[in-house]
Scaffold this motif. Structure first.
Motif, PDB file in Angstrom:
ATOM      1  N   ASP A  10      12.206  -2.374   1.084  1.00  0.00           N
ATOM      2  CA  ASP A  10      12.158  -1.343   0.034  1.00  0.00           C
ATOM      3  C   ASP A  10      10.928  -1.342  -0.675  1.00  0.00           C
ATOM      4  O   ASP A  10      10.311  -0.303  -1.076  1.00  0.00           O
ATOM      5  CB  ASP A  10      13.026  -0.995  -0.749  1.00  0.00           C
ATOM      6  N   TYR A  11      10.315  -2.554  -0.898  1.00  0.00           N
ATOM      7  CA  TYR A  11       9.425  -2.658  -2.145  1.00  0.00           C
ATOM      8  C   TYR A  11       7.826  -2.343  -1.404  1.00  0.00           C
ATOM      9  O   TYR A  11       7.056  -2.019  -2.181  1.00  0.00           O
ATOM     10  CB  TYR A  11       9.217  -3.979  -2.939  1.00  0.00           C
ATOM     11  N   ARG A  28       8.005   0.010   0.858  1.00  0.00           N
ATOM     12  CA  ARG A  28       7.968   1.595   0.469  1.00  0.00           C
ATOM     13  C   ARG A  28       7.357   1.900  -0.996  1.00  0.00           C
ATOM     14  O   ARG A  28       6.512   2.921  -1.009  1.00  0.00           O
ATOM     15  CB  ARG A  28       9.130   2.095   0.643  1.00  0.00           C
ATOM     16  N   THR A  29       7.588   1.108  -1.834  1.00  0.00           N
ATOM     17  CA  THR A  29       7.360   1.244  -3.387  1.00  0.00           C
ATOM     18  C   THR A  29       5.770   1.283  -3.282  1.00  0.00           C
ATOM     19  O   THR A  29       5.167   1.969  -3.903  1.00  0.00           O
ATOM     20  CB  THR A  29       7.858   0.331  -4.038  1.00  0.00           C
ATOM     21  N   ARG A  86       3.683   1.381  -0.805  1.00  0.00           N
ATOM     22  CA  ARG A  86       2.817   2.376  -0.388  1.00  0.00           C
ATOM     23  C   ARG A  86       3.032   3.729  -1.294  1.00  0.00           C
ATOM     24  O   ARG A  86       1.812   4.661  -1.243  1.00  0.00           O
ATOM     25  CB  ARG A  86       3.643   2.875   1.152  1.00  0.00           C
ATOM     26  N   ALA A  87       4.068   3.935  -1.847  1.00  0.00           N
ATOM     27  CA  ALA A  87       4.197   5.086  -2.568  1.00  0.00           C
ATOM     28  C   ALA A  87       3.289   5.263  -3.539  1.00  0.00           C
ATOM     29  O   ALA A  87       2.797   6.264  -4.439  1.00  0.00           O
ATOM     30  CB  ALA A  87       5.747   5.261  -3.211  1.00  0.00           C
ATOM     31  N   LYS A  88       2.923   3.916  -4.173  1.00  0.00           N
ATOM     32  CA  LYS A  88       1.757   3.854  -5.193  1.00  0.00           C
ATOM     33  C   LYS A  88       0.426   4.315  -4.845  1.00  0.00           C
ATOM     34  O   LYS A  88      -0.343   4.680  -5.652  1.00  0.00           O
ATOM     35  CB  LYS A  88       1.671   2.157  -5.517  1.00  0.00           C
ATOM     36  N   GLY A  89       0.432   4.426  -3.563  1.00  0.00           N
ATOM     37  CA  GLY A  89      -1.152   5.032  -3.061  1.00  0.00           C
ATOM     38  C   GLY A  89      -1.918   3.754  -2.614  1.00  0.00           C
ATOM     39  O   GLY A  89      -3.033   4.083  -2.302  1.00  0.00           O
ATOM     40  N   LEU A  90      -1.378   2.687  -2.557  1.00  0.00           N
ATOM     41  CA  LEU A  90      -2.112   1.584  -1.967  1.00  0.00           C
ATOM     42  C   LEU A  90      -2.370   1.672  -0.562  1.00  0.00           C
ATOM     43  O   LEU A  90      -1.850   2.152   0.189  1.00  0.00           O
ATOM     44  CB  LEU A  90      -1.415   0.223  -2.127  1.00  0.00           C
ATOM     45  N   LYS A  91      -3.585   1.245  -0.102  1.00  0.00           N
ATOM     46  CA  LYS A  91      -4.053   1.246   1.122  1.00  0.00           C
ATOM     47  C   LYS A  91      -3.307   0.191   1.849  1.00  0.00           C
ATOM     48  O   LYS A  91      -2.820  -0.838   1.308  1.00  0.00           O
ATOM     49  CB  LYS A  91      -5.655   0.703   1.339  1.00  0.00           C
ATOM     50  N   GLU A  92      -3.239   0.627   3.247  1.00  0.00           N
ATOM     51  CA  GLU A  92      -2.021  -0.131   4.280  1.00  0.00           C
ATOM     52  C   GLU A  92      -2.672  -1.783   4.124  1.00  0.00           C
ATOM     53  O   GLU A  92      -1.722  -2.462   4.191  1.00  0.00           O
ATOM     54  CB  GLU A  92      -2.407   0.529   5.444  1.00  0.00           C
ATOM     55  N   SER A 102      -1.097  -8.217   0.312  1.00  0.00           N
ATOM     56  CA  SER A 102      -0.842  -8.547  -0.967  1.00  0.00           C
ATOM     57  C   SER A 102       0.854  -8.553  -1.165  1.00  0.00           C
ATOM     58  O   SER A 102       1.345  -9.096  -1.888  1.00  0.00           O
ATOM     59  CB  SER A 102      -1.486  -7.454  -1.877  1.00  0.00           C
ATOM     60  N   HIS A 103       1.390  -7.688  -0.363  1.00  0.00           N
ATOM     61  CA  HIS A 103       2.603  -7.671  -0.671  1.00  0.00           C
ATOM     62  C   HIS A 103       3.565  -8.070   0.337  1.00  0.00           C
ATOM     63  O   HIS A 103       4.697  -8.835   0.154  1.00  0.00           O
ATOM     64  CB  HIS A 103       3.314  -6.007  -0.912  1.00  0.00           C
ATOM     65  N   ASN A 138       5.914 -12.578   1.222  1.00  0.00           N
ATOM     66  CA  ASN A 138       7.279 -12.330   1.684  1.00  0.00           C
ATOM     67  C   ASN A 138       7.673 -12.947   3.103  1.00  0.00           C
ATOM     68  O   ASN A 138       8.701 -13.536   3.328  1.00  0.00           O
ATOM     69  CB  ASN A 138       7.827 -10.989   1.359  1.00  0.00           C
TER      70      ASN A 138
END
Lengths: 339, 685
Positions: free
Chosen positions: A235-236, A238-239, A241-247, A253-254, A258
């Motif tokens: 889910d994070y 998705r969060t 991506r929803a921020k508008g970060l580049k893929e 970074s995310h 993990n």
């Protein structure tokens, strides 16, 4: 964190003591003993009862008739030796190799260096291939490159390492003649300086490292790939991506850190696997390493040598697991122990 | 606490305002298709929607209705195997449906942001809170370094996180669920988006926290002049927040209108059925008007009106042709053949009429209903005496249940209500001997069943006390056939004469819970959530229990399915003479189903009373806070409600300790003497 590490070190000591006792008892089952080994050269010149008497005497002198626990403690250096001194593992004396007629510590030094060198090389090599490869495959899941990699890694995973070694030897040493087929240095070579010697050694261990790396690629790539796929479905992500970060930012970074968590835990088993696997590799390529030494020791019933090597493997795994746990804490704040 | 003018609402004025505007975002004939294992699945079936600036639009639907998929199109976050195959989404002169990933980077997160459902999993566990918000700030506001950090601290403060400087450096696992959702909201509003999409933002939260989060979003909306789309299945939330409501079913918007229009004058049979199935509108002791069947999924082939197969009064044409959108008023549209001039006129059901009259203090009750606890010959089935349950030991000791006392009478439904972590499930599990209790005892028909008991007693107790579990998706063994799942208890205790007898019992149990006997040879994955919960109920019934602990049996189910299961539980209670311990967090459900309610807070029961008495005269401040937060499906009532906040420090227990006191017969409260005096005054005793 410091207290936690201390506690873990305490556990390591306890586990090591238990483990070493078990190993000592096990290797005592080898149907020979140092006294017999000592007398072996004179055996032909002696009558049976003379031999028997000498043997009993020697056993008594060497303290072999004492109970197992006493012998173990003596070997560990926690009990007085027959000459009244403390002289055991804790004092740095791992015993005497009957095969090489030298102290085990001296026998073991060069091979240990070689083994560690080769293994670290191949670990670094395979991690630096498998992790990027696994991530790439996870991000491009189902694409042609991913499918192709899956097939290749499956091959690497399912072919035993000695077959891989033979195939590679045939290709690189027989067909193309790029690498030397065995040994650690060019026969009869005089080195001008130690750098030259080092380069020659690198040249010789290149193929074994390649083989070991190739053999470990399959499992690790698949593991990194699947844990990355898991991380990317969180889910994070998705969060993020929803921020508008580049893929790219999302992945590196995310997701990546993990994905690393489960990988870290598996590295230990895999690291030990590489150490174990080197028995075969070292024999195949006639390298002077721990694996080969272990094998020779077992064949010649060199009790104290084999025991020392076994202890080396135990320590590697115990310290390895501590390192894994500490690094887990560094990566994951949830398991960080603050008390 | 509440800024009152945020809540009072004049829907007619809002409607005029909306009609005068050009839409901010306009989706036309959108179709979304997924390809799954070579199959093409249509998730959104050519539906249209206009969004107006400054409004709050709620999209209501059950799982599989396509509400999430539809809104994901607005931020370009469809899963990789899905694509918009028809239609357009116009926003600021551009068609979002044609956007490439590169185009989306201009809009997503910056102009249109999203708040996701589960706060426990939607934050990266390995990054600090500060980092995760700062990322968004740096990306969209162009701030760097300490300026960005200042902005993050300001935002943290704005979303109501105390001590932002310290919180900035913390990781998500150091935050509670409600606090995490505030952080997720902070990330979304960090870039001052024009449109904020909230996908079930409060579903995973407790009611009191839910009310706070809704309040926060409303405040931020006003401050930043955002347009908000809520996606939810909870009609209470809709009543609280929405100016306009869109109802989705089978991948289409079937009804859309101002909140008052949709709630008080629903035109589509599905909307009206959904409202009628609300337990708040049910009459206690009567059946809830449930919707039969299950909602369609993307695999279902839909012809005509998607709701027709579940609609008892469906017209012939509903099965043949898809209805067009009919205009009811300027703002109210419905996709139903009932609006056709040739269609029969339908009167609004009684429950809908009741909706405009209900308030917090009254509900429909069948006066002739039998209340076991009022019966002079009542029989105590379960008695819990001073129960304490602790986990761990030494410094890590945690008291989950603390000196709990209550009695359950034969034939009643006794409910335990509390928030997550309050210990309600632990009590249920302790009674059926899953969790050992630390001190105190549990009596079943006067015999002690807690602690060490004889083997025969154990067998007897296990047979007569059964449990129904919360999540039907997780509580059935996927690898076993229904036949085995249902009869496992029988097999364990050899409660059957021969194989034929066993099968007979399984089939009877399945029939009793409304499943077909031939289902026994199938595997759980072939069933829907509601059916699976029925299997779970059959599993417990087959042991012929007298007492059932139902642990949140409906909270994981879809709205239209909940009513079915509630009715089933009530029917079984009558036909079998069962006694329930009903564990739930949803007070409106509890009120409908239970005879008596116990409110539990942090392992302690703080108040216990008959259901209606509790709602009419809540005494303990925690009960009051809990009741004030319960969503009400009447938009006017819901928006006018005053939220109370419970602060455990408001008691002065250091001077005089509280005691479990029966203040009037049947109404217990946990309080000390000065508080009791206050409560008596409140009740005019």
């Amino acid at each position: 964190m410091g207290k936690y590490i201390l506690k873990r070190c305490g556990y390591i000591v306890v586990v090591f003591l238990i483990l070493s006792f078990l190993m000592y008892s096990l290797y005592n089952l080898i149907p020979t003993d140092p006294a017999r080994q000592e007398l072996e050269p004179q055996r032909k010149g002696l009558k049976a009862d003379e031999y028997q008497m000498l043997y009993q005497q020697l056993r008594k002198e060497m303290g072999l008739d004492d109970p197992l626990v006493v012998r173990y403690l003596r070997w560990m250096g926690l009990w007085q030796d027959t000459d009244g001194t403390f002289n055991g593992v804790l004092e740095g004396n791992f015993g005497y190799s009957n095969l090489y007629k030298r102290n085990v510590v001296e026998v073991i030094q060069a091979p240990m260096g070689n083994t560690i060198f080769i293994n670290i090389f191949s670990t670094i090599a395979s991690l630096s291939i498998t992790i990027p490869l696994g991530i790439y495959c996870a991000v491009h899941k189902g694409k042609r490159f991913d499918s192709a990699t899956q097939v290749v890694t499956m091959l690497g995973y399912s072919i035993p390492v000695y077959i891989i070694a033979l195939i590679f030897m045939y290709i690189f040493c027989v067909l193309w003649r790029v690498f030397p087929i065995m040994g650690q240095k060019t026969a009869g070579m005089e080195y001008a300086n130690s750098w030259e010697e080092f380069v020659d050694m690198l040249y010789h261990i290149a193929l074994p490292v390649i083989v070991m790396t190739f053999g470990s690629l399959g499992g690790m790539t698949r593991y990194v790939r699947s844990s990355m796929i898991d991380a990317l479905s969180m889910d994070y992500i998705r969060t993020a991506r929803a921020k508008g970060l580049k893929e790219k930012v999302v992945i590196y970074s995310h997701a990546w850190r993990n994905a690393l968590l489960p990988v870290i835990t598996s590295i230990l088993g895999w690291f030990l696997g590489i150490f174990g696997g080197s028995v075969i590799i070292e024999n195949t390529f006639s390298l002077n390493g721990m694996g080969k030494l272990y094998w020779q020791g077992l064949n010649n019933m060199d009790f104290e040598l084999v025991l020392a090597i076994q202890m080396f493997y135990s320590i590697v795994s115990l310290v390895g697991s501590l390192l894994i746990d500490i690094s887990y804490g560094l990566v994951d704040p949830r398991v960080r122990v603050d008390k | 606490m509440n800024d009152n003018n945020l809540y009072t609402v004049d829907f007619d004025a809002r409607a005029k305002q909306i009609l005068a505007q050009e839409p901010l975002l306009s989706a036309r004939e959108v179709e979304v298709t997924f390809s799954l294992r070579g199959k093409k699945l249509t998730a959104i079936r050519r539906t249209s929607l206009d969004l107006y600036e400054g409004e709050t639009l709620a999209i209501v639907g059950e799982s599989g209705s396509g509400k999430s998929v539809f809104t994901k199109c607005f931020v370009g976050m469809l899963d990789k195997n899905g694509s918009i195959t028809n239609g357009s989404i116009m926003y600021q002169g551009e068609d979002l449906a044609q956007f490439t990933e590169k185009d989306w980077l201009r809009i997503r997160g910056k102009k249109i942001a999203m708040v996701t459902q589960d706060p426990m999993t939607s934050l990266n566990p390995l990054k600090t809170i500060g980092y995760q918000i700062q990322e968004s700030v740096e990306l969209h506001q162009g701030l760097k370094g300490s300026a960005a950090k200042q902005e993050v601290l300001r935002i943290l403060e704005a979303v109501g996180i105390p001590d932002p400087v310290r919180r900035y450096r913390q990781y998500p696992h150091e935050f509670s669920g409600g606090m995490r959702q505030r952080v997720v909201i902070a990330i979304a509003v960090a870039c001052r988006p024009q449109i904020l999409i909230c996908d079930e933002p409060t579903t995973a939260l407790d009611v009191t926290i839910q009310a706070q989060i809704l309040d926060l979003i409303r405040r931020l909306q006003k401050e930043q002049n955002m347009t908000i789309i809520y996606i939810t299945h909870d009609l209470g939330v809709v009543a609280n927040v929405a100016d306009r409501v869109a109802v989705m079913y089978g991948g289409q918007i079937i009804e859309i209108g101002m909140a008052n229009e949709v709630f008080f004058d629903p035109q589509h049979p599905y909307t009206s059925a959904l409202l009628c199935a609300l337990p708040q509108l049910g009459v206690k002791g009567e059946k809830l008007p449930a919707i039969d069947g299950t909602p369609p999924t993307a695999y279902t082939k839909i012809v005509g009106d998607a709701f027709a197969p579940r609609n008892k009064h469906a017209l012939n044409i509903d099965f043949q042709e898809e209805p067009p959108m009919y205009e009811v008023t300027g703002t109210h549209m419905v996709k139903s053949w009932l609006r056709d001039p040739r269609a029969p006129k339908v009167e609004q059901p009684k429950a809908i009429q009741r909706l405009s009259q209900i308030s917090m203090t009254s509900t429909g009750t069948d006066p002739s209903a039998y209340h076991p606890h009022l019966d002079p010959n009542r029989e105590t089935l379960i008695q819990v005496k001073d129960m304490q349950v602790t986990f761990g030991s030494g410094r890590k000791k945690f008291v989950a249940v603390d000196h709990v006392n209550f009695e359950i009478y034969k034939g009643e439904t006794f409910s335990l209500v509390g928030e997550s972590g309050s210990g309600k499930t632990t009590i249920g599990r302790a009674i059926v001997r899953i969790n050992p209790i630390t001190s105190g005892e549990v009596l079943f028909k006067g015999e002690r069943v807690s602690g060490k008991i004889s083997k025969e007693m154990d067998t007897k107790v296990i047979r007569s006390m059964q449990m129904i579990f919360q999540d039907p998706m997780a509580s059935l063994n996927e690898r076993a056939k229904v036949d085995y799942i249902v009869s496992e208890g029988l097999i364990n205790y050899h409660l059957y004469n021969n194989e034929h007898d066993r099968q007979d019992k399984v089939q009877r149990a399945l029939q009793e819970v409304g499943l077909l006997p031939e289902f026994s040879s199938r595997f759980p994955h072939e069933f829907s959530g509601g059916q699976r919960q029925r299997i779970g109920i059959a599993r417990s019934l087959i042991m012929e229990p007298q007492f059932i602990v139902a642990d949140e049996p409906i909270s994981a189910l879809d709205v239209s399915i909940r009513a079915q299961v509630l009715n089933l539980l009530n029917d079984l209670k009558k036909s079998r003479g069962l006694t329930y311990l009903f564990i739930a967090h949803d007070l409106s459900v509890v009120r409908f189903i239970s005879d008596r309610i116990a409110v539990i807070h942090k392992g302690r029961i703080v108040e216990l009373a008959e259901a209606e008495e509790l709602f009419a005269h809540p005494l303990h401040p925690y009960t009051k806070a809990l009741l004030s937060a319960v969503p009400n499906p009447n938009p006017y009532v819901e928006r006018a409600k005053k939220l109370l906040v419970y602060d455990p420090d408001q008691h002065h227990y250091e001077k005089e300790g509280p005691e479990w006191t029966e203040i009037i017969p049947g109404h217990f409260v946990y309080a000390n003497r000065p508080e009791l005096d206050g409560y008596r005054k409140e009740m005019r005793l």
